[in-house]
Design an enzyme around this catalytic site. Structure first.
Site, short mmCIF file in Angstrom:
data_model
loop_
_atom_site.label_atom_id
_atom_site.label_comp_id
_atom_site.label_asym_id
_atom_site.label_seq_id
_atom_site.Cartn_x
_atom_site.Cartn_y
_atom_site.Cartn_z
N HIS A 147 -65.45 66.35 -32.94
CA HIS A 147 -65.89 65.03 -33.41
C HIS A 147 -64.74 64.03 -33.47
CE1 HIS A 147 -64.69 66.61 -37.49
NE2 HIS A 147 -64.32 65.37 -37.65
N ASP A 177 -67.55 72.75 -33.09
CA ASP A 177 -66.82 71.52 -33.37
C ASP A 177 -65.35 71.65 -33.04
OD1 ASP A 177 -66.48 68.89 -34.07
OD2 ASP A 177 -66.26 69.27 -36.21
N SER A 251 -58.98 65.71 -40.01
CA SER A 251 -59.79 66.51 -39.08
C SER A 251 -58.97 66.95 -37.88
CB SER A 251 -60.99 65.70 -38.59
OG SER A 251 -61.96 65.56 -39.58
#
Length: 412
Positions: A147, A177, A251
């Site tokens: 993402h 992911d 992230s």
């Protein structure tokens, strides 16, 4: 004379008799045992001796196992060595993409059309996002979250030593992911990968990334839990949970142990405010390593697939199927042309076991099947119309998932 002697003897005898009577009635006058006390002869046996020893022990102070004094010098007073070892391999990632005005939801809103009419703004906009990544190979491979770089037109990677470069996407895996990038830079710092199966709750964990774009930051916590799933984040979930602060921009960054080895890839948080509230999740290093190897080798992740959709067993469903157990899953849909349909599976069948392993959890079963190579003959046990049946099917390759938005708050 004789009468005088007898007058002295009788009082003496009477006194002696009276003393005997008193001592029998009140033995405590001599300091002896109570009249109610009894003594029972005890046989000389080992069992009785053991009872006597336990009774004697119970009468003394309780014997406890005392822990040694806590030696705080045993653990490091500083994690600077671990950070120095891992941080150079953690990079900042800046991704950007051009957005057509028609993609903005307000552009199709009748309320705004009454002001702009047909002259709605048509100029393209540049959207940028930031995240982190981890250099895992001297060849320039970088692991990050899917993402973080999803739909990006350009990806820029900034190293801790000041070097910057553009990155190419080697491959992505939306279902875990994860994404793999490659950067054309020499003499790269590389992080060490730990065996995430050995991670234990209570281990010290350090999160390294670029939160809010302020620059590389290290936060500390512990491993709060392992094997977290059913979160609705990814199709394949086996998260490590930590209370090390993870915020937007973290992230794709590294979660490392006290020795600076990679434990996981920071991925998501649960938060009511959008900031860290002590519940962060990381993809285990072992899973990230598997995805890396497959993407580098094949350009994609190859997973086994049965071509069925299942739902968890409930007490009501078990009763309706005449089952006395909650084990197994109900086949809700069979994909046309998939391995399940070719093997004769039908909606309403109860899948009880795969390759001899009883199914207790649907996600765990899906993860087990994903590790089976396509083309493998796989025996499964089903229950249909109350009758147990053995079926053999040929495992297929799971179709590649479409790019999609995370279904839970992420750290970006």
């Amino acid at each position: 004379m004789r009468r005088s002697l007898m007058s002295l003897v009788w009082p003496t005898i009477s006194g002696i008799l009276l003393a005997i009577v008193l001592l029998n009635a009140f033995p405590q006058l001599l300091g002896g045992r109570n009249a109610d006390d009894t003594v029972t002869p005890v046989p000389d046996t080992s069992a009785v001796r053991a009872i006597a020893e336990r009774t004697d022990t119970a009468a003394r102070a309780p014997e406890v196992v005392e822990a040694a004094p806590l030696d705080r010098a045993q653990g490091p007073a500083s994690y600077a060595t671990a950070v120095d070892k891992a941080a150079p391999a953690v990079v900042n990632i800046y991704s950007s993409r051009m957005v057509d005005p028609s993609e903005h939801p307000l552009m199709s809103d009748p309320f705004f059309e009454q002001f702009f009419g047909k002259d709605m703004p048509q100029r393209q906009r540049m959207l940028s996002s930031l995240g982190s990544g981890v250099i895992v190979s001297p060849e320039g491979y970088v692991l990050t979250n899917n993402h973080v770089i999803r739909n990006a037109d350009q990806i820029q990677v900034a190293l801790r030593d000041g070097r910057e470069t553009l990155a190419e996407v080697v491959g992505t895996d939306p279902e875990s992911d994860l994404a793999v990038l490659k950067i054309p830079v020499d003499n790269l710092p590389v992080i060490e990968l730990s065996d995430s199966e050995q991670v234990a709750v209570g281990d010290v964990s350090l999160a390294i990334g670029n939160p809010f774009g302020v620059g590389q930051t290290v936060t500390m916590g512990i491993i709060s839990a392992t094997g977290r799933n059913h979160l609705g984040l990814n199709a394949y979930e086996d998260f490590i949970q930590t209370d090390a602060a993870i915020n937007p921009g973290n992230s794709g960054g590294a979660l490392v142990n006290a020795e600076g080895a990679l434990v996981g890839i920071n991925t998501a948080i649960f938060s009511r405010s959008g900031g860290s509230q002590g519940i962060g999740f990381a993809i285990p290093a072992n899973l990230a390593h598997q995805v890396l190897d497959q993407i580098v080798a094949h350009g994609r992740v190859i997973r086994g697939w049965l071509g069925i959709d299942v739902q968890a067993m409930t007490p009501d469903l078990a009763t309706s199927f005449g089952l006395k157990t909650l084990k197994g899953v109900v086949i809700a849909n069979v994909v046309p042309g998939g391995p399940g349909e070719k093997a004769g599976l039908q909606p309403g069948d109860v899948l009880m076991s795969v390759n001899g392993k009883i199914i207790v959890d649907a996600r765990e079963a899906m993860a087990d099947i994903a590790e089976i190579s396509p083309g493998t003959s796989l025996p499964v046990t089903i229950v249909r119309d109350g009758e147990k049946r053995e079926v053999t099917l040929t495992v297929g390759e799971r179709p590649q998932a479409a790019q999609r938005q995370p279904t839970a708050p992420s750290s970006e």
